[in-house]
Design an enzyme around this catalytic site. Structure first.
Site, PDB file in Angstrom:
ATOM      1  CG  MET A  60      45.310  48.826  38.344  1.00  0.00           C
ATOM      2  SD  MET A  60      44.332  47.287  38.194  1.00  0.00           S
ATOM      3  CE  MET A  60      42.908  47.428  36.880  1.00  0.00           C
ATOM      4  CD  GLU A  68      42.154  44.061  33.906  1.00  0.00           C
ATOM      5  OE1 GLU A  68      43.381  43.866  33.788  1.00  0.00           O
ATOM      6  OE2 GLU A  68      41.545  44.654  34.741  1.00  0.00           O
ATOM      7  N   GLY A  84      45.499  39.805  37.257  1.00  0.00           N
ATOM      8  CA  GLY A  84      45.642  39.006  38.302  1.00  0.00           C
ATOM      9  C   GLY A  84      46.223  37.615  38.053  1.00  0.00           C
TER      10      GLY A  84
END
Length: 387
Positions: A133, A252, A374
């Site tokens: 990502m 996740e 994140g």
């Protein structure tokens, strides 16, 4: 590990789950004892054979349905594996990313042909999974990625670079987040699989030198006109990548919370052992009121965190874990993890700063938890939007 003695929920006390936990613990004792983990750290990677060993032991694809070639378990089995790895200090092995992040994209969204082609090889350890990502200029903002997969004949040409990719040195099955239609923004994002063995134009950069989690290979990846078959778009339809990512990110983030508590519990166990035997001014460190108060705070915080994460696991098993609650678990638990490990390192005094003491490794490893999956700041943005 019973250092946090809050009762486990009933769904984690079923006989097959308890037996599975015992067997996983024994496997880790055999294949990842402390001396092996130290060799991983020295080599900045686990041995490639460990993946094959895990496949032979049935530890890959734990929660995949049997009809898709999996072990027929559910998310509880992934939790058991993550907890045992954390409790035993073997969590540098990137198996949970392979199992609970990469593989689900295939069995949730893959075509029947894709499942037949990839899942058996992911289960055996022939394929080691990674998901690409993050880019040098795009981290938590997945809409800002620049990597492209442009249609060319019967396939796609992938161009771009990724960074901070877990399992990046060993992975030969990489889910790449790419723009198949750059003009469409997030609606033009797709997930495309690159099998790296023999892939012209694919290059691995250096194994990145991190301040923690050193035994887990983390890499830069470069895609220079890499030719990929047209049927490697996950699900067979372009433009579904952003939706697929958003649907899988709650799991996740819950993974990260589960791992964070397990590591912190190990820290408390190590600290208790230390303060009981270490003496100062004629008595053990544990006998000082300051030590007792600090450890009381640690146990309380970890108990609250464990109860909340168990609640989230229960929601997830029922298909009810939403992105906001997962974000709460990820940010709050990882903040607590860093906070309590810092306190416990302090109780070790100068020895806590020495790498040969487990608390030092736990302290270093904890820092990235607030960044990947994140950042915790992004988690708070997501939570705030729900108000």
């Amino acid at each position: 590990m019973n250092v946090i003695d809050t009762p486990s929920p009933d769904f984690m006390l079923e006989e097959d789950i308890v037996m599975f936990s015992d067997s996983v613990g024994k496997w880790i004792d055999e294949h990842a004892p402390p001396e092996a983990v130290q060799s991983w750290i020295a080599n900045s990677s686990v041995p490639r054979q460990l993946w094959n060993d895990a496949g032979e032991a049935g530890l890959l694809g734990l929660s995949m349905p049997e009809e898709d070639g999996g072990m027929g378990g559910d998310y509880r089995h992934e939790v058991v594996l993550m907890r045992q790895l954390g409790w035993k200090g073997a969590d540098h092995f990137g198996i949970s990313l392979h199992n609970a992040i990469v593989a689900p994209y295939i069995w949730h969204y893959g075509t029947e042909e894709q499942k037949k082609r990839w899942l058996p090889r992911l289960l055996s350890g022939e394929l080691v999974g990674a998901i690409a990502m993050t880019e040098p200029g795009a981290g938590s903002d997945l809409q800002g990625i620049k990597t492209t997969a442009i249609k060319s004949g019967n396939g796609y040409v992938v161009n771009g670079s990724k960074t901070f990719i877990t399992n990046g040195q060993l992975a030969n099955f990489i889910i790449v987040v790419a723009k198949t239609d750059p003009a469409q923004g997030s609606k033009g994002t797709s997930l495309i699989v690159v099998e790296t063995d023999g892939a012209d134009g694919f290059e691995r950069g250096r194994n990145l030198h991190k301040i923690g989690m050193e035994g887990n290979d983390t890499s830069e990846l470069f895609f220079n006109d890499v030719q990929v078959p047209g049927d490697n778009i996950i699900g067979g339809v372009e433009g579904m990548g952003f939706i697929q990512l958003m649907q899988q990110l709650p799991q996740e983030r819950l993974n990260i919370a589960v791992q964070g508590i397990a590591a912190a519990e190990r820290g408390l166990q190590e600290t208790l052992a230390y303060v009981k035997q270490r003496k100062a001014f004629g008595k053990s460190i544990l006998e000082f009121q300051n030590t007792q108060f600090k450890l009381a705070e640690v146990k309380t915080k970890l108990t609250v965190a464990r109860v909340f994460v168990d609640h989230c696991i229960g929601l997830h098993l029922k298909g009810q874990l939403d992105a906001v609650t997962a974000s709460m678990a990820k940010y709050w638990v990882t903040d607590i993890q860093g906070e309590v490990l810092d306190e416990m390192l302090q109780l070790h005094g100068g020895y806590g700063y020495m790498n040969e003491y487990p608390i030092a490794q736990l302290y270093k490893d904890a820092r990235v938890q607030r960044i990947y999956g994140g950042t915790n700041e992004i988690m708070k943005v997501l939570i705030a939007r729900s108000l």
